[in-house]
Design an enzyme around this catalytic site. Structure first.
Site, short mmCIF file in Angstrom:
data_model
loop_
_atom_site.label_atom_id
_atom_site.label_comp_id
_atom_site.label_asym_id
_atom_site.label_seq_id
_atom_site.Cartn_x
_atom_site.Cartn_y
_atom_site.Cartn_z
N LYS A 173 0.82 -1.20 0.00
CA LYS A 173 0.00 0.00 0.00
C LYS A 173 0.86 1.26 0.00
CE LYS A 173 -3.23 -2.39 3.05
NZ LYS A 173 -3.70 -2.45 4.46
N GLY A 174 2.11 1.09 0.40
CA GLY A 174 2.97 2.24 0.70
C GLY A 174 3.24 3.20 -0.45
N GLU B 115 7.93 1.96 -5.99
CA GLU B 115 8.00 1.53 -4.58
C GLU B 115 8.19 2.73 -3.67
OE1 GLU B 115 7.43 -0.33 -2.27
OE2 GLU B 115 8.43 -2.26 -2.30
N ASP B 116 7.68 2.60 -2.45
CA ASP B 116 7.85 3.67 -1.47
C ASP B 116 9.29 3.74 -0.97
OD1 ASP B 116 7.63 1.18 -0.22
OD2 ASP B 116 6.14 1.82 1.26
N ASP C 58 14.60 -0.85 1.60
CA ASP C 58 15.25 -0.92 2.91
C ASP C 58 16.30 -2.03 2.82
OD1 ASP C 58 15.84 -1.06 5.60
OD2 ASP C 58 13.80 -1.25 6.30
N LYS D 88 16.99 3.54 1.64
CA LYS D 88 17.68 3.42 2.93
C LYS D 88 18.93 2.57 2.69
CE LYS D 88 14.65 2.92 6.58
NZ LYS D 88 13.92 2.07 7.56
N PHE E 152 13.07 4.80 11.18
CA PHE E 152 11.79 4.28 10.73
C PHE E 152 10.94 5.45 10.26
CE2 PHE E 152 7.59 2.50 10.71
CZ PHE E 152 7.84 1.30 10.06
N ASP F 131 3.56 3.62 6.62
CA ASP F 131 2.78 3.53 7.85
C ASP F 131 3.61 3.08 9.04
OD1 ASP F 131 3.02 0.76 6.78
OD2 ASP F 131 1.83 0.28 8.55
N ARG G 261 -0.36 6.92 6.86
CA ARG G 261 -0.08 6.90 5.42
C ARG G 261 -0.58 8.18 4.75
NH1 ARG G 261 1.20 1.54 4.01
NH2 ARG G 261 0.18 -0.07 5.20
P1 IMP Z 1 12.69 -4.21 2.36
O1 IMP Z 1 13.38 -4.36 3.68
O2 IMP Z 1 13.52 -3.44 1.39
O3 IMP Z 1 12.24 -5.53 1.83
O4 IMP Z 1 11.38 -3.35 2.63
C1 IMP Z 1 10.16 -3.98 2.87
C2 IMP Z 1 9.01 -3.03 3.00
O5 IMP Z 1 9.03 -2.58 4.34
C3 IMP Z 1 9.01 -1.74 2.19
O6 IMP Z 1 8.47 -1.86 0.91
C4 IMP Z 1 8.14 -0.86 3.06
O7 IMP Z 1 6.79 -1.05 2.76
C5 IMP Z 1 8.47 -1.33 4.45
N1 IMP Z 1 9.44 -0.46 5.12
C6 IMP Z 1 10.81 -0.53 5.11
N2 IMP Z 1 11.36 0.46 5.82
C7 IMP Z 1 10.32 1.19 6.28
C8 IMP Z 1 10.23 2.38 7.08
O8 IMP Z 1 11.23 2.99 7.53
N3 IMP Z 1 8.97 2.84 7.34
C9 IMP Z 1 7.85 2.22 6.87
N4 IMP Z 1 7.88 1.12 6.13
C10 IMP Z 1 9.10 0.61 5.83
MG MG Z 2 6.46 -1.21 0.25
#
Ligand code: IMP
Ligand code: MG
Length: 176
Positions: free
Chosen positions: A43-44, A99-100, A103, A132, A153, A160, A166
């Site tokens: 949803k992000g 993508e939002d 991470d 990130k 975070f 969210d 959001r």
């Molecule tokens: P990944 O660790 O790159 O797989 O990120 C997984 C998902 O976690 C992302 O698409 C976001 O939806 C969520 N996410 C990662 N870091 C944050 C943050 O700092 N705030 C909110 N959501 C996050």
């Molecule tokens: Mg996401």
């Protein structure tokens, strides 16, 4: 429940809109009049997708998918779950994943591998609002991103905390 007053400002609404517009200009230049499929990762990415798309001038089609990573609150296990990925035939298409945030990169890696396994794209690019970089564990990078963020975070503008905030027009962070 985390209160809005616990959220410390990080990126203003103005800064977001300025960078998103700059990104759209780059994409307009790259694709010219070629058709592009935008894939919004729910949803992000909903705010980012909507604002970016308004500035795009090429013919655009929109698709929406949903993934989830196991984990609770603010920590992620690295295991990604495809909740809803129904897509049209994307062979020979230009595709932009929206993508939002990247991470650890596990979600991005899962999605790119999944898409490449199922389609032979004309072009596949990954567009993230936030990167990130310090947290990266999977071997993947965004082709385009608007802001690099520290290991905080972040919430707001699609992102969210416990399902909330959001709808904020800016991005802030919470201490966890
Ligand atoms: P990944 O660790 O790159 O797989 O990120 C997984 C998902 O976690 C992302 O698409 C976001 O939806 C969520 N996410 C990662 N870091 C944050 C943050 O700092 N705030 C909110 N959501 C996050
Ligand atoms: Mg996401």
């Amino acid at each position: 429940m985390i209160k809005e007053s616990d959220i410390k400002p990080l990126i203003t609404e103005n800064e977001l809109q300025t960078e998103i517009k700059k990104l759209a200009e780059k994409l307009n230049e790259k694709y010219k009049d070629e058709e592009v499929y935008l894939i919004c990762v729910l949803k992000g990415s909903v705010m980012f997708m909507a604002d970016l798309a308004k500035h795009l001038k090429m013919p655009v089609k929109m698709e929406f998918i949903r993934l989830s990573s196991y984990g609770n609150g603010t920590s992620y296990s690295g295991k990604v779950n495809a909740v809803d990925i129904k897509l049209p035939d994307l062979n020979d298409k230009n595709v932009l994943i929206i993508e939002d945030i990247i991470d650890t990169g596990h979600t991005a890696k899962f999605l790119v591998d999944f898409l490449n396994h199922n389609f032979r794209f004309k072009d596949l690019k990954f567009c993230a609002l936030l990167d990130k970089k310090v947290k990266r564990a999977a071997n993947i990078n965004a082709d385009y991103y608007c802001f690099e963020v520290d290991d905080k975070f972040v919430v707001g503008y699609g992102l969210d905390v416990e399902g909330l905030y959001r709808n904020l027009p800016y991005i802030g962070y919470v201490e966890v």
